[in-house]
Design a protein around this motif. Structure first.
Motif, PDB file in Angstrom:
ATOM      1  N   TRP A  27      69.398  71.699  71.422  1.00 41.97           N
ATOM      2  CA  TRP A  27      70.746  72.260  71.436  1.00 41.97           C
ATOM      3  C   TRP A  27      70.746  73.577  72.174  1.00 41.97           C
ATOM      4  O   TRP A  27      69.821  74.365  72.052  1.00 41.97           O
ATOM      5  N   THR A  32      75.912  72.824  72.020  1.00 37.40           N
ATOM      6  CA  THR A  32      75.933  71.923  73.166  1.00 37.40           C
ATOM      7  C   THR A  32      74.633  71.136  73.166  1.00 37.40           C
ATOM      8  O   THR A  32      73.550  71.711  73.269  1.00 37.40           O
ATOM      9  N   LYS A  33      74.735  69.815  73.033  1.00 35.26           N
ATOM     10  CA  LYS A  33      73.566  68.956  73.049  1.00 35.26           C
ATOM     11  C   LYS A  33      73.064  68.855  74.480  1.00 35.26           C
ATOM     12  O   LYS A  33      73.832  68.623  75.408  1.00 35.26           O
ATOM     13  N   VAL A  50      77.994  57.610  79.174  1.00 36.66           N
ATOM     14  CA  VAL A  50      78.780  58.505  78.315  1.00 36.66           C
ATOM     15  C   VAL A  50      80.272  58.376  78.636  1.00 36.66           C
ATOM     16  O   VAL A  50      81.109  58.377  77.727  1.00 36.66           O
ATOM     17  N   GLU A  55      85.989  57.596  72.256  1.00 33.75           N
ATOM     18  CA  GLU A  55      85.783  58.402  71.055  1.00 33.75           C
ATOM     19  C   GLU A  55      84.633  57.829  70.233  1.00 33.75           C
ATOM     20  O   GLU A  55      84.650  56.661  69.864  1.00 33.75           O
ATOM     21  N   ALA A  60      86.564  62.909  68.632  1.00 38.55           N
ATOM     22  CA  ALA A  60      85.348  63.366  69.316  1.00 38.55           C
ATOM     23  C   ALA A  60      85.014  62.451  70.485  1.00 38.55           C
ATOM     24  O   ALA A  60      84.637  61.299  70.295  1.00 38.55           O
ATOM     25  N   LYS A  61      85.180  62.984  71.670  1.00 40.14           N
ATOM     26  CA  LYS A  61      84.827  62.238  72.873  1.00 40.14           C
ATOM     27  C   LYS A  61      83.731  63.023  73.577  1.00 40.14           C
ATOM     28  O   LYS A  61      83.891  64.204  73.872  1.00 40.14           O
ATOM     29  N   LEU A  62      82.601  62.364  73.829  1.00 38.34           N
ATOM     30  CA  LEU A  62      81.494  63.022  74.510  1.00 38.34           C
ATOM     31  C   LEU A  62      81.779  63.127  75.999  1.00 38.34           C
ATOM     32  O   LEU A  62      82.423  62.259  76.585  1.00 38.34           O
ATOM     33  N   ALA A  64      79.530  64.184  79.593  1.00 35.92           N
ATOM     34  CA  ALA A  64      78.269  64.585  80.211  1.00 35.92           C
ATOM     35  C   ALA A  64      78.599  65.430  81.443  1.00 35.92           C
ATOM     36  O   ALA A  64      79.375  65.007  82.294  1.00 35.92           O
TER      37      ALA A  64
END
Length: 189
Positions: A27, A32-33, A50, A55, A60-62, A64
Motif C-alpha cells: 500500500w 492506494t494499492k 481492471v 463495481e 467501489a470501482k477499481l 488502474a
C-alpha cells in the motif's frame, strides 16, 4: 482479488503471447494499492482486466493508473507524549489547537512507540497546509504546549509547490512500499 483473477482467465484465453507478471507491492500512503507489473504487456493486460470489473462492491470501482498518476500527499513526523496512542486523538488535538490550519483531510497514519517519554507520529497532510506550516517554522500548537512538524524532504515545498516523489527501486516497485520511514527519508528540512 478473486474478480481480477476471473478477468485474467478471460483475457488470457483471448490473448496470445506471454502471460502477465504482476506482483502485489503493498500500500502507498495507506490508501492506494500498488501492483507492480514487470513489463508494458503486463501493464496493458492488468489495466484491461481492471477496466472490465465494474463495481467490485456497491460504490467501489477499481481503477488502474500509472504510478505517475497516483495521488501523493505530503508526509511528516511529529513527536508527541507517549501517553497519546490513538491516531484520532492526535489528529483531533492538532485540529482543535490549530483552527486556522486546513487540517480537514489530514490523517495520522502511524504512532511509533519508543522507550521514552515521547512517541513519533506520522501525519499525512495536504498541500494547502505546507505554506502555513513553513511560515510557522514547523511549530504548531498542541494541547498546552507545541510540537514541531518535520515534513519529509521529498514532500517539502520547492518554489511554492510541493514536490511529488516518484522514487522507484529495482523491479519497478515504489521505494516507499515495504521501506521503513528511516529508509525513505533519513534527513529533514
Amino acid at each position: 482479488m478473486t474478480k481480477v483473477a476471473e478477468k485474467s482467465v478471460e483475457l488470457l484465453s483471448k490473448e496470445s503471447g506471454p502471460p502477465p507478471v504482476c506482483r502485489d507491492a503493498g500500500w502507498y500512503q495507506g490508501n492506494t494499492k500498488v501492483i507492480a507489473c514487470q513489463d508494458a504487456r503486463s501493464v496493458e493486460l492488468y489495466k484491461a482486466a481492471v477496466a472490465e470489473l465494474g463495481e467490485v462492491y456497491p460504490g467501489a470501482k477499481l481503477v488502474a493508473v500509472d504510478w505517475s498518476e497516483v495521488p501523493s500527499r505530503p508526509r511528516s513526523r511529529i513527536w508527541i507524549s507517549a501517553s497519546l496512542k490513538v491516531p484520532d486523538q492526535v489528529l483531533n488535538l492538532l485540529q482543535l489547537c490549530n483552527p486556522s490550519l486546513p487540517t480537514h483531510d489530514w490523517r495520522v497514519v502511524k504512532i511509533e512507540a519508543t522507550n521514552g517519554p515521547t512517541n513519533q507520529a506520522v501525519p499525512i497532510l495536504n498541500k494547502e497546509s505546507l505554506a502555513p506550516i513553513e511560515a510557522a517554522k514547523g511549530e504548531l500548537n498542541f494541547g498546552f504546549g507545541s510540537i514541531t512538524v518535520k515534513i519529509y524532504k521529498s514532500d517539502a515545498p520547492v518554489g511554492g509547490d510541493p514536490v511529488i516523489c516518484n522514487k522507484t527501486a529495482e523491479q519497478g516497485r515504489p521505494a516507499e512500499i515495504g521501506a521503513t520511514h528511516e529508509e525513505l527519508e533519513p534527513g529533514y528540512t
